[in-house]
Design an enzyme around this catalytic site. Structure first.
Site, PDB file in Angstrom:
ATOM      1  N   ALA A  42       0.855  -1.195   0.000  1.00  0.00           N
ATOM      2  CA  ALA A  42       0.000   0.000   0.000  1.00  0.00           C
ATOM      3  C   ALA A  42       0.889   1.242   0.000  1.00  0.00           C
ATOM      4  O   ALA A  42       1.985   1.224   0.558  1.00  0.00           O
ATOM      5  CB  ALA A  42      -0.903  -0.006   1.234  1.00  0.00           C
ATOM      6  N   GLY A 134     -21.500   6.148  -2.965  1.00  0.00           N
ATOM      7  CA  GLY A 134     -20.844   5.468  -1.835  1.00  0.00           C
ATOM      8  C   GLY A 134     -21.157   3.988  -1.761  1.00  0.00           C
ATOM      9  O   GLY A 134     -20.799   3.212  -2.637  1.00  0.00           O
ATOM     10  N   LYS A 205     -20.673  11.910 -10.967  1.00  0.00           N
ATOM     11  CA  LYS A 205     -21.424  10.670 -10.716  1.00  0.00           C
ATOM     12  C   LYS A 205     -22.590  10.521 -11.693  1.00  0.00           C
ATOM     13  O   LYS A 205     -22.860   9.424 -12.191  1.00  0.00           O
ATOM     14  CB  LYS A 205     -21.942  10.670  -9.278  1.00  0.00           C
ATOM     15  CG  LYS A 205     -20.819  10.590  -8.252  1.00  0.00           C
ATOM     16  CD  LYS A 205     -21.307  10.968  -6.872  1.00  0.00           C
ATOM     17  CE  LYS A 205     -20.238  10.783  -5.808  1.00  0.00           C
ATOM     18  NZ  LYS A 205     -20.564  11.441  -4.539  1.00  0.00           N
TER      19      LYS A 205
HETATM   20  P1  NAP Z   1      -8.148  10.891   1.381  1.00  0.00           P
HETATM   21  O1  NAP Z   1      -8.669  10.593   2.727  1.00  0.00           O
HETATM   22  O2  NAP Z   1      -7.623  12.264   1.098  1.00  0.00           O
HETATM   23  O3  NAP Z   1      -6.991   9.836   1.058  1.00  0.00           O
HETATM   24  C1  NAP Z   1      -6.130   9.937  -0.039  1.00  0.00           C
HETATM   25  C2  NAP Z   1      -4.960   8.984   0.158  1.00  0.00           C
HETATM   26  O4  NAP Z   1      -4.134   9.017  -1.008  1.00  0.00           O
HETATM   27  C3  NAP Z   1      -4.051   9.362   1.336  1.00  0.00           C
HETATM   28  O5  NAP Z   1      -3.590   8.183   1.958  1.00  0.00           O
HETATM   29  C4  NAP Z   1      -2.878  10.112   0.681  1.00  0.00           C
HETATM   30  O6  NAP Z   1      -1.680   9.974   1.406  1.00  0.00           O
HETATM   31  C5  NAP Z   1      -2.798   9.389  -0.648  1.00  0.00           C
HETATM   32  N1  NAP Z   1      -2.313  10.223  -1.758  1.00  0.00           N
HETATM   33  C6  NAP Z   1      -2.822  11.392  -2.179  1.00  0.00           C
HETATM   34  N2  NAP Z   1      -2.161  11.842  -3.263  1.00  0.00           N
HETATM   35  C7  NAP Z   1      -1.194  10.905  -3.514  1.00  0.00           C
HETATM   36  C8  NAP Z   1      -0.195  10.791  -4.505  1.00  0.00           C
HETATM   37  N3  NAP Z   1      -0.032  11.716  -5.468  1.00  0.00           N
HETATM   38  N4  NAP Z   1       0.588   9.689  -4.468  1.00  0.00           N
HETATM   39  C9  NAP Z   1       0.414   8.747  -3.511  1.00  0.00           C
HETATM   40  N5  NAP Z   1      -0.527   8.809  -2.567  1.00  0.00           N
HETATM   41  C10 NAP Z   1      -1.319   9.864  -2.568  1.00  0.00           C
HETATM   42  O7  NAP Z   1      -9.222  10.599   0.252  1.00  0.00           O
HETATM   43  P2  NAP Z   1     -10.502   9.635   0.358  1.00  0.00           P
HETATM   44  O8  NAP Z   1     -11.629  10.396   0.972  1.00  0.00           O
HETATM   45  O9  NAP Z   1     -10.125   8.333   0.906  1.00  0.00           O
HETATM   46  O10 NAP Z   1     -10.889   9.510  -1.197  1.00  0.00           O
HETATM   47  C11 NAP Z   1     -10.159   8.677  -2.052  1.00  0.00           C
HETATM   48  C12 NAP Z   1     -10.938   8.514  -3.358  1.00  0.00           C
HETATM   49  O11 NAP Z   1     -12.216   7.925  -3.081  1.00  0.00           O
HETATM   50  C13 NAP Z   1     -11.266   9.819  -4.090  1.00  0.00           C
HETATM   51  O12 NAP Z   1     -11.259   9.575  -5.470  1.00  0.00           O
HETATM   52  C14 NAP Z   1     -12.675  10.139  -3.631  1.00  0.00           C
HETATM   53  O13 NAP Z   1     -13.386  10.939  -4.552  1.00  0.00           O
HETATM   54  C15 NAP Z   1     -13.268   8.753  -3.570  1.00  0.00           C
HETATM   55  N6  NAP Z   1     -14.413   8.575  -2.677  1.00  0.00           N
HETATM   56  C16 NAP Z   1     -14.370   9.048  -1.401  1.00  0.00           C
HETATM   57  C17 NAP Z   1     -15.450   8.821  -0.558  1.00  0.00           C
HETATM   58  C18 NAP Z   1     -15.458   9.299   0.858  1.00  0.00           C
HETATM   59  O14 NAP Z   1     -16.482   9.146   1.537  1.00  0.00           O
HETATM   60  N7  NAP Z   1     -14.379   9.871   1.369  1.00  0.00           N
HETATM   61  C19 NAP Z   1     -16.574   8.106  -1.039  1.00  0.00           C
HETATM   62  C20 NAP Z   1     -16.586   7.634  -2.355  1.00  0.00           C
HETATM   63  C21 NAP Z   1     -15.495   7.877  -3.168  1.00  0.00           C
HETATM   64  P3  NAP Z   1      -1.515  10.530   2.920  1.00  0.00           P
HETATM   65  O15 NAP Z   1      -2.395   9.658   3.762  1.00  0.00           O
HETATM   66  O16 NAP Z   1      -0.082  10.349   3.261  1.00  0.00           O
HETATM   67  O17 NAP Z   1      -1.979  11.947   2.872  1.00  0.00           O
HETATM   68  N1  HSE Z   2     -17.531  13.771  -1.337  1.00  0.00           N
HETATM   69  C1  HSE Z   2     -18.398  12.726  -1.758  1.00  0.00           C
HETATM   70  C2  HSE Z   2     -19.767  12.945  -1.170  1.00  0.00           C
HETATM   71  C3  HSE Z   2     -17.854  11.401  -1.314  1.00  0.00           C
HETATM   72  O1  HSE Z   2     -19.882  13.711  -0.201  1.00  0.00           O
HETATM   73  O2  HSE Z   2     -20.734  12.387  -1.687  1.00  0.00           O
HETATM   74  C4  HSE Z   2     -18.644  10.228  -1.827  1.00  0.00           C
HETATM   75  O3  HSE Z   2     -18.524  10.100  -3.210  1.00  0.00           O
END
Ligand code: NAP
Ligand code: HSE
Length: 437
Positions: A42, A134, A205
């Site tokens: 990872a 989600g 989406k």
């Molecule tokens: P997040 O909490 O910001 O996590 C991003 C992760 O990626 C972190 O571990 C970060 O490292 C790492 N990262 C960022 N840029 C990088 C790079 N250039 N190279 C290597 N690692 C990198 O984001 P998240 O909320 O999990 O979202 C991740 C994806 O899922 C996004 O596409 C988002 O739209 C999607 N998504 C999110 C949700 C939600 O509820 N959050 C729901 C559906 C979809 P560090 O930990 O060291 O900062």
């Molecule tokens: N930022 C997004 C939301 C995460 O609030 O719906 C899930 O795709």
């Protein structure tokens, strides 16, 4: 059989949820997939950061190339977000013959067409259930469960952060900025929260959903996008007085002339189930010609709800690892050479009903001027409310609900109303959908 090896890009909200769910449910997952699933490696930007989940047994690296080029990794799970590094890494993983699972709606909406072509050529799968709504398995429902139907329309609350903000504003009179900060703290918001607030995330989406529903290529740049930033507490209250709720909806409808693709705040009759979907919950209504209206509901954001969709995709990939690539479920539901060129309609050609709010001088004749402009544009009025002027103010709020009309006609009428000396400022317009079967 040897366990399938997963390489994880990202250890943030969704990455952490994915690690936890894969560990906690390992036994059940193996019974379903027919093989064990192990995270081999990872990456994160800072691997020394304290995490709230257990990474023991996983090789940690700050180099994402180490994941996509790892000789033992079968499935790359992309959870870093954004469209620059993510695109490069996903394309590299595909070129290396690895299957890909992603939660990245921006990536799929903007670059899905080229990603799917590359995957097709390489005979690998790209799965993206977590990219829309989600934890709700809406991609699977539309792509597989409803595949007998001609889909007529779909409408959904598909941004958890936006719905959380609107709900808190309505129920607790909370301040917009405070609720947004809370959504960020809970891990719901995008890295750039303007994507949530300005409707861009919902547009990503909706673009994906519409392509799967209607068998058209992904066309994010044609999606009409409006956010929730201009919705006032007064609009929320007036809507309630009239028997409606304001929700941020993505709407896509097949018409004779093309496909509507639009994301905007929408008034919905409060008796509809979807009008009562609150907080971070999402819901998507899909109307098929055979099945009729169907509704899908669940958590739209957050670590484990999203991980539920990510891990289900990994299990799907494991189940078909040995299947002939030609006989897998197509990425966009329809066979790649059978996509339709049905155009996406200009917003001016879309027909909806409207809520209008205008601030008018409190004197005789003003309402007559406004109604005569609407009448002249063939816009009939369904209801009208005039509020008392607030203390010390000379203008009154006038609220008008109209019947359905083409957006272009409404644009002309609004321009004329705003040009009246007796009307102050801009007219607030919220589109209104009955969402009946
Ligand atoms: P997040 O909490 O910001 O996590 C991003 C992760 O990626 C972190 O571990 C970060 O490292 C790492 N990262 C960022 N840029 C990088 C790079 N250039 N190279 C290597 N690692 C990198 O984001 P998240 O909320 O999990 O979202 C991740 C994806 O899922 C996004 O596409 C988002 O739209 C999607 N998504 C999110 C949700 C939600 O509820 N959050 C729901 C559906 C979809 P560090 O930990 O060291 O900062
Ligand atoms: N930022 C997004 C939301 C995460 O609030 O719906 C899930 O795709």
């Amino acid at each position: 059989m040897k366990p399938v090896k997963v390489g994880l890009l990202g250890l943030g909200t969704v990455g952490g949820g994915t690690v936890s769910v894969l560990q906690r449910n390992a036994e059940e997952i193996q019974r379903r997939a027919g093989r064990g699933i192990e995270i081999a490696i990872a990456t994160a930007r800072d691997v020394s950061k304290a995490r709230s989940f257990d990474t023991s047994g996983i090789e940690l690296s700050t180099d994402p190339q180490a994941v996509v080029n790892h000789p033992e990794v079968d499935v790359v799970v992309e959870l870093i977000g954004g469209t620059d590094a993510a695109l490069e890494l996903v394309m590299q993983a595909i070129a290396n013959g690895k299957h890909v699972v992603t939660a990245n709606k921006a990536l799929i909406a903007k670059h899905g067409n080229e990603i799917f072509t590359a995957a097709q050529d390489k005979g690998v799968m790209v799965a993206f259930e977590a990219a829309v709504a989600g934890g709700i398995p809406i991609i699977k429902a539309v792509r597989e469960g409803l595949s007998a139907n001609n889909i007529e329309w779909l409408a959904g609350i598909i941004n958890g952060t936006g719905n959380f903000i609107l709900t808190e504003m309505r129920d607790n009179g909370s301040d917009f900025a405070d609720v947004l900060a809370e959504a960020q703290r809970l891990g719901y918001a995008e890295a750039d929260p303007t994507f949530d607030v300005e409707g861009i995330d919902a547009a990503h989406k909706l673009t994906i959903l519409a392509s799967i529903a209607f068998g058209i290529p992904l066309q994010f740049d044609k999606c009409y996008t409006e956010g929730i930033g201009h919705i006032t507490r007064e609009d929320v209250e007036y809507a309630e007085e009239l028997g409606y709720r304001i929700k941020h909806l993505g709407v896509s409808r097949r018409t004779d002339k093309g496909v509507e693709l639009r994301v905007h705040p929408t008034m919905i009759p409060e008796r509809r189930l979807i009008a009562n979907v609150d907080g971070v919950m999402n819901a998507v209504l899909v109307k098929g010609d055979a099945v009729g209206p169907t509704l899908y509901y669940g958590a739209g954001a957050g670590a484990e709800p999203t991980a539920s969709a990510v891990v289900a995709d990994v299990i799907d990939v494991v189940r078909v690892l040995t299947a002939d690539p030609e006989n897998r479920v197509p990425h966009l539901a329809f066979q790649p050479d059978a996509l339709s060129d049905l155009p996406v309609l200009e917003m001016g050609d879309v027909e909806t009903a409207y809520y209008l709010r205008l601030e008018a001088n409190d004197k005789p004749g003003v309402l007559a001027d406004v109604t005569s402009i609407l009448g002249g544009a063939d816009i009939s009025i369904e209801a009208m409310l005039q509020k008392e002027p607030a203390e010390g103010q000379e203008t009154v709020s006038v609220i008008i609900l109209t019947h359905r009309i083409r957006e272009a006609q409404m644009n002309d009428a609004i321009a004329k109303i705003e040009a009246l000396d007796s009307v102050q400022g801009q007219v607030t317009r919220i589109r209104l959908e009955a969402l009946d079967a």
